[in-house]
Motif scaffolding. Structure first.
Motif, short mmCIF file in Angstrom:
data_model
loop_
_atom_site.label_atom_id
_atom_site.label_comp_id
_atom_site.label_asym_id
_atom_site.label_seq_id
_atom_site.Cartn_x
_atom_site.Cartn_y
_atom_site.Cartn_z
N LEU A 180 0.84 -1.32 -0.03
CA LEU A 180 -0.01 0.03 0.13
C LEU A 180 0.72 1.25 0.10
CD1 LEU A 180 -3.03 0.38 0.39
CD2 LEU A 180 -2.44 1.24 2.76
N ALA A 181 1.81 1.31 0.75
CA ALA A 181 2.99 2.39 0.70
C ALA A 181 3.50 2.80 -0.56
CB ALA A 181 4.08 2.15 1.86
N ASP A 182 3.68 1.78 -1.27
CA ASP A 182 4.25 1.68 -2.45
C ASP A 182 3.16 1.95 -3.80
OD1 ASP A 182 6.51 1.55 -4.36
OD2 ASP A 182 5.90 -0.29 -5.08
N SER A 183 2.01 2.04 -3.33
CA SER A 183 1.02 2.43 -4.33
C SER A 183 0.61 3.80 -4.16
CB SER A 183 -0.26 1.48 -4.48
OG SER A 183 -1.11 1.48 -3.02
N GLY A 184 -0.60 4.21 -4.93
CA GLY A 184 -1.06 5.57 -4.72
C GLY A 184 -0.10 6.60 -4.89
N SER A 185 0.54 6.48 -6.11
CA SER A 185 1.62 7.59 -6.33
C SER A 185 0.81 8.89 -7.10
CB SER A 185 2.63 7.07 -7.36
OG SER A 185 1.88 6.74 -8.62
N LYS A 186 1.52 9.78 -7.49
CA LYS A 186 0.85 11.16 -7.96
C LYS A 186 0.20 10.79 -9.34
CE LYS A 186 2.20 16.03 -8.40
NZ LYS A 186 3.06 16.82 -8.75
N THR A 187 0.75 10.11 -10.26
CA THR A 187 0.19 9.68 -11.29
C THR A 187 -0.14 8.05 -11.03
OG1 THR A 187 2.33 9.15 -12.43
CG2 THR A 187 1.53 11.41 -12.57
N ASN A 188 -0.77 7.28 -12.01
CA ASN A 188 -1.16 5.97 -11.79
C ASN A 188 -0.20 5.23 -12.53
OD1 ASN A 188 -3.33 6.23 -10.00
ND2 ASN A 188 -4.65 6.70 -11.88
N LEU A 189 0.96 5.82 -12.91
CA LEU A 189 2.03 5.04 -13.84
C LEU A 189 2.74 4.13 -12.86
CD1 LEU A 189 3.20 8.10 -16.32
CD2 LEU A 189 1.40 6.33 -16.45
N PHE A 190 3.09 4.52 -11.64
CA PHE A 190 3.80 3.82 -10.82
C PHE A 190 3.21 2.89 -9.88
CE2 PHE A 190 6.11 7.51 -12.19
CZ PHE A 190 7.10 7.17 -12.83
N ASP A 191 2.36 1.97 -10.45
CA ASP A 191 1.67 1.06 -9.42
C ASP A 191 2.51 0.38 -8.74
OD1 ASP A 191 -0.83 1.82 -9.95
OD2 ASP A 191 -1.36 0.46 -11.53
N SER A 192 1.90 -0.25 -7.68
CA SER A 192 2.95 -1.02 -6.40
C SER A 192 3.82 -2.23 -7.45
CB SER A 192 1.93 -1.47 -5.61
OG SER A 192 2.84 -2.04 -4.39
N ASP A 193 4.91 -1.98 -7.24
CA ASP A 193 5.73 -3.35 -7.77
C ASP A 193 6.84 -3.42 -6.75
OD1 ASP A 193 7.27 -0.91 -7.85
OD2 ASP A 193 7.87 -1.16 -9.92
N PHE A 194 6.43 -3.37 -5.44
CA PHE A 194 7.59 -3.64 -4.45
C PHE A 194 7.64 -5.06 -4.13
CE2 PHE A 194 8.91 -3.67 0.04
CZ PHE A 194 10.22 -3.10 0.06
N THR A 195 8.52 -5.82 -4.89
CA THR A 195 8.54 -7.08 -5.22
C THR A 195 8.75 -8.01 -3.72
OG1 THR A 195 10.92 -6.70 -6.01
CG2 THR A 195 9.06 -7.55 -7.52
N PRO A 196 9.80 -7.14 -2.77
CA PRO A 196 9.95 -8.07 -1.69
C PRO A 196 8.94 -8.47 -0.94
CG PRO A 196 11.82 -6.44 -2.00
CD PRO A 196 10.64 -6.31 -2.97
N ALA A 197 7.74 -7.43 -1.02
CA ALA A 197 6.75 -7.40 -0.17
C ALA A 197 5.82 -8.55 -0.61
CB ALA A 197 5.88 -6.31 0.00
N PHE A 198 5.55 -8.39 -2.14
CA PHE A 198 4.81 -9.58 -2.61
C PHE A 198 5.36 -10.86 -2.55
CE2 PHE A 198 3.59 -5.69 -5.62
CZ PHE A 198 2.29 -5.98 -5.27
N PHE A 199 6.78 -11.10 -2.63
CA PHE A 199 7.31 -12.54 -2.61
C PHE A 199 7.01 -12.90 -1.00
CE2 PHE A 199 11.12 -15.01 -1.71
CZ PHE A 199 10.91 -16.03 -2.69
N LEU A 200 7.35 -12.14 -0.04
CA LEU A 200 7.16 -12.58 1.51
C LEU A 200 5.84 -12.74 1.75
CD1 LEU A 200 8.88 -12.93 3.97
CD2 LEU A 200 8.26 -10.62 4.61
#
Lengths: 214, 496
Positions: B144-164
């Motif tokens: 969630l911290a990695d989502s919600g950027s100013k534009t929607n181009l940078f959706d959450s892609d924080f791989t360590p969190a998805f993997f864990l």
């Protein structure tokens, strides 16, 4: 003839300048002020009071509200209002947390148990899963409905299971975060897995950042 | 005359009062951490962490990093919990000062990548303690911290969190959800591999085209490039070679331009010229991608898939997370230090080789922390700081002009200078410098028991780095639940 006093342009100009300078000084000094120093203190709050450190997670007030609502819902059930020789025994299973918040779920079970015992201790009984059972010789912490179904004799003293789940829907944006949390509880009859009672409680909290933090 | 002199003195005094004394950076602090002097670092940071400073959350996360290196996971958890409370709070202390005077007095809450890393570490410690539900919760917060950027181009892609999260779901017996999680993580990694090749081709094409682009059409070329990058950001993960990915991309961009021409959106932009440059860019990119070796890319993708599949194999009971290298650092740039730039930490290691008995496993890079720090899409504060910088430029120039015009405009000059001095456009460059440069993972299948773990760090060519290794670290494999080991070079035998 009393001639009027001549205007002194130099003097009035210097007054104007002084006023301007005072404004300038005030503006400059106002920028130097730092607030918040020396305000450290601790405050006693009632658990139901809203916290001052704002967040969108589970609050002590939520836990207490849920506990009270669940306790009322359970005590209204006919299963606990029958005239019977033996008080129905409940085993509270660990609350399953599917939210984005790290929660010590034992606090929910403890709150509900305490409230129920306080309000209707004479009508029901709880099995404490942390105390070693004479039947098992080991704590009941790992007890699951599956384990109970596989060993019916071992758990014959239990009449009901109280199950709880927490689910959330969270949304983030540069302006802030919104969290919807749903707390639901079910009372399940051990013998036939029939859900005899349930209840839910919902919260939605939104936190907005000032422009500086966006 | 005397009053004027007095006023002048008072003004000067006020200006002096506004000057903040130059703080010298304490090189011993973070450098001490990377040098392995963890006790000194922890002692100093713990004092700040317990203070009422508005940067206490920064000190708390620094303490957590040091505690993690010392394998004091209980202390690390406490520090991270304290810091997270501030990082996720909505209190706004120092906000007015940050707006009016200087950004730094605001509370340090960290950038999204810092919040994500704090939550990830909490999840990691919960995993070690067997609290898998809380691991999933922490990973959700990190995502969630990695989502919600100013534009929607940078959706959450924080791989360590998805993997864990997937690992924790598997430990909870939710195998289908875990499988989906691993697939999703693999998709992000594949997309990044393809995207980096395509991005490089676009950049090379721009270099080829810039000489033939007249100066009045350079902005149109840049607009075309922006459309390509935007389309690349939202493209779906694919195993297809970059050439095929680019074909899809060029079609998307062509459709977008056609729509924009029809709707005549942004009248200041000549979409006809943008379309012309887009077409030339497409042609050039296709030529570049056709000349690159598609087989090489396919081999790379297949290797990535195979490595990742072995990492997520169901029989592995030991998950190893290795933090590698020095994390990104912020510095201020621009005439008034109003811009934030993030630079990559300097380190030689590119992978870690873990040896447990006869078993040897090389780690797999799951995340580049610098990449996460750089893909946020800007802050609202950036435009405020730019406004402050422009204000300072104008008032300073106005003051200089008024001072030289005549004696009567001197007070105006002083007023302007006072106003200029009361505003500071410097960007807040505080950041969690103890973060690693990269997050690596490895997975092993081991019998329960205690093991001596040796780790050597490898350079870009796969050669062991002579000065960097961890020797004889005692690690235990549990019989009852999956195990997680955390390793980092600093605080071990030697620093990077």
């Amino acid at each position: 003839m009393n001639p009027s006093k001549p205007v002194q342009p130099e003097k009035s100009r210097s007054h104007g300048i002084a006023v301007l300078l005072l404004f300038g000084l005030a503006f400059a000094l106002s920028g130097c002020v730092t607030g918040g120093a020396g305000n450290s203190h601790a405050t006693n709050l009632h658990p139901d009071d809203p916290r001052k450190i704002s967040g969108t997670g589970v609050d002590s007030g939520d836990v207490r509200s849920i506990g009270q609502k669940m306790a009322r819902a359970l005590l209204d059930l006919p299963e606990f209002n029958k005239a019977a020789n033996e008080r129905p025994a409940i085993l509270i299973l660990p609350v399953r947390n599917y939210t984005r918040f790290r929660i010590d779920t034992a606090v929910f079970t403890a709150t509900i148990r305490d409230l129920l015992l306080e309000q209707a201790g004479e009508r029901l009984a709880f099995l404490d899963p942390t105390v070693p059972s004479e039947l098992q010789g080991k704590p009941l912490v790992e007890v699951t409905p599956e384990a109970v179904a596989a060993n019916p004799d071992l758990f014959k003293n239990i009449n009901f299971f109280l199950k709880g789940e927490l689910h959330s829907v969270s949304v983030a944006a540069p302006q802030g975060v919104s969290d919807y949390i749903r707390y639901s509880f079910q009372l399940v009859n051990r013998r036939d897995a029939r859900v005899v009672g349930n209840g839910s409680y919902e919260t939605k909290k939104e936190g907005l950042h000032g422009i500086v933090y966006q | 005359m005397c009053g004027r002199t007095l006023s002048l003195l008072v003004c000067l005094l006020a200006l002096v009062g506004c000057q903040t004394p130059q703080k010298t950076r304490e090189p011993t602090d973070v450098d001490g951490f990377y040098g392995g002097d963890l006790d000194m670092f922890l002692g100093h940071q713990a004092q700040q962490a317990a203070s009422e400073s508005r940067a206490r959350a920064l000190a708390q996360v620094n303490c957590a990093s040091a505690a993690l290196c010392k394998h004091d996971f209980s202390s690390a958890q406490k520090f991270l919990e304290l810091a997270s409370a501030t990082m996720w709070s909505f209190s706004a202390e120092g906000e007015t000062e940050a707006l009016r005077v200087k950004e730094e007095p605001k509370i340090y809450k960290g950038d999204p990548y810092e919040k994500a890393m704090a939550s990830f570490y909490l999840g990691m410690i919960d995993y070690m303690n067997g609290h898998f539900e809380n691991t999933v919760a922490s990973c959700k917060t990190a995502i969630l911290a990695d989502s919600g950027s100013k534009t929607n181009l940078f959706d959450s892609d924080f791989t360590p969190a998805f993997f864990l999260q997937a690992c924790a779901l598997r430990a909870l017996g939710q195998t289908e959800s875990a499988k989906d999680g691993f697939q999703f993580t693999k998709g992000i990694l594949l997309k990044r591999t393809t995207a980096s090749v395509v991005r490089q081709a676009i950049i090379s094409a721009v270099y080829q085209l810039r000489d033939s682009c007249p100066s009045n059409e350079k902005q149109d070329l840049l607009n075309a490039v922006e459309l390509y990058f935007n389309a690349l950001g939202i493209s779906k993960p694919s195993l297809a070679p970059p050439g095929e990915v680019f074909d899809e991309l060029s079609q998307t961009v062509a459709t977008q331009i056609a729509d924009l021409r029809k709707s005549s959106g942004s009248p200041s932009i000549s979409w006809e010229t943008v379309a012309r440059w887009s077409s030339r860019l497409t042609h050039e990119c296709k030529r570049l991608l056709a000349s690159s070796n598609a087989d090489e890319f396919r081999t790379l993708s297949t290797f990535l898939v195979a490595t990742f599949d072995s990492l997520s194999a169901t029989n592995s009971n030991v998950l190893i997370i290795v933090d590698l290298g020095r994390g990104p650092r912020k510095f201020s740039a621009g005439g008034r230090n109003q811009q934030i730039k993030v630079i990559r930490g300097i380190y030689a290691a590119r992978a870690a080789r873990i040896q447990v008995g006869n078993l040897v496993a090389d780690t797999f890079r799951l995340e580049d922390v610098w990449f996460q720090a750089n893909t946020r899409g800007g802050r609202e504060m950036d435009s405020i700081l730019q406004g402050k910088a422009t204000f300072k430029d104008l008032t300073e120039a106005g003051g200089a002009l008024a001072a030289t015009a005549s004696i009567y405009t001197l007070p105006l000059a002083l007023l302007l200078w006072a106003a200029e001095a009361s505003v500071n456009a410097t960007a807040d460059t505080r950041c969690w410098e103890c973060l690693p440069g990269e997050v690596h993972v490895a997975a092993l299948t081991l019998q329960p028991g205690e093991y001596d773990v040796n780790v050597s760090f490898l350079d870009a060519l796969g050669r062991p780095l002579f000065l960097s290794k961890i020797s004889g670290r005692k690690c235990t494999v549990l019989a009852t639940r999956p195990t997680l080991w955390y390793l980092r070079s600093v605080g071990g035998n030697l620093s990077l």
